[in-house]
Design a protein around this motif. Structure first.
Motif, mmCIF file in Angstrom:
data_model
loop_
_atom_site.group_PDB
_atom_site.id
_atom_site.type_symbol
_atom_site.label_atom_id
_atom_site.label_comp_id
_atom_site.label_asym_id
_atom_site.label_seq_id
_atom_site.Cartn_x
_atom_site.Cartn_y
_atom_site.Cartn_z
ATOM 1 N N VAL A 92 -14.936 8.017 0.535
ATOM 2 C CA VAL A 92 -15.105 7.004 1.574
ATOM 3 C C VAL A 92 -14.127 5.889 1.222
ATOM 4 N N ARG B 207 -12.693 2.200 2.324
ATOM 5 C CA ARG B 207 -12.912 0.979 3.104
ATOM 6 C C ARG B 207 -11.735 0.059 2.816
ATOM 7 N N GLU C 174 -13.507 1.845 7.923
ATOM 8 C CA GLU C 174 -14.080 2.944 7.131
ATOM 9 C C GLU C 174 -13.531 4.304 7.541
ATOM 10 N N LEU D 185 -13.754 8.586 6.280
ATOM 11 C CA LEU D 185 -14.267 9.674 5.451
ATOM 12 C C LEU D 185 -13.104 10.634 5.261
#
Length: 188
Positions: A35, A37, A76, A78
């Motif tokens: 992940v 950010r 964000e 993935l």
């Protein structure tokens, strides 16, 4: 001290399944998952970073079914890549984002993937996901965070095939897999 990702080998949470079903619900092999950010994400460098385009709009993904970066929110992403590429992708991202405020967290031991593929893949997913998954509203290159039944999932459609990847937490995987497998039986 050894880094955490070198201490244990990731193991599948679900056993591989063999089925002659029209619509396949298949647990995926362990993969490297991160992940990412980024503070001030609107200023992400244009072009490729670790082989992905991070300038795409929210709820989209870039890459292939086995290697993608899905933008799930304003700051964000993935990122899922084959397990053997994880170290290099991590290094490339850290180098490419040097000097910026960012967080890159390895969630490969937390998340797992389940592929739903076949002519009734949308119908199987729509039994638990209240989104329009038609080509016009959820085309190839789409990704979103949503609920499947009682579990939070990320749903990714990286290619134009009738194939979707459901990313969920390992603790939800038996529920998500059973839910999807039961629904898929209705289309045999």
């Amino acid at each position: 001290m050894a880094e955490a990702h070198t201490l244990a080998r990731r193991t599948p949470v679900l056993a591989p399944t063999a089925s002659g079903r029209i619509t396949q619900v298949t647990p995926l092999a362990p993969a490297a998952r991160f992940v990412l950010r980024i503070r001030d994400a609107e200023n992400v460098p244009a072009g490729q970073l670790a082989g992905f385009d991070f300038s795409r709009a929210i709820n989209t993904c870039s890459g292939t079914a086995d290697r993608f970066a899905a933008r799930l929110g304003p700051d964000e992403w993935l990122i899922v890549v084959p397990e053997q590429e994880g170290g290099q992708v991590r290094a490339d991202l850290e180098q490419g984002l040097a000097g910026r405020f960012f967080s890159l967290v390895d969630v490969g031991s937390r998340n797992c993937g389940i592929r739903v593929a076949g002519p009734h893949a949308r119908d199987v997913l729509n039994a638990g996901i209240a989104l329009d998954l038609a080509d016009g509203t959820f085309p190839a290159g789409s990704a979103t965070r949503t609920l499947l039944g009682k579990a939070e999932v990320a749903l990714v459609r990286a290619t134009a095939e009738e194939s979707f990847q459901v990313e969920c937490w390992r603790s939800f995987a038996p529920y998500v897999h059973s839910f999807l497998s039961e629904v898929a039986q209705e289309f045999d």
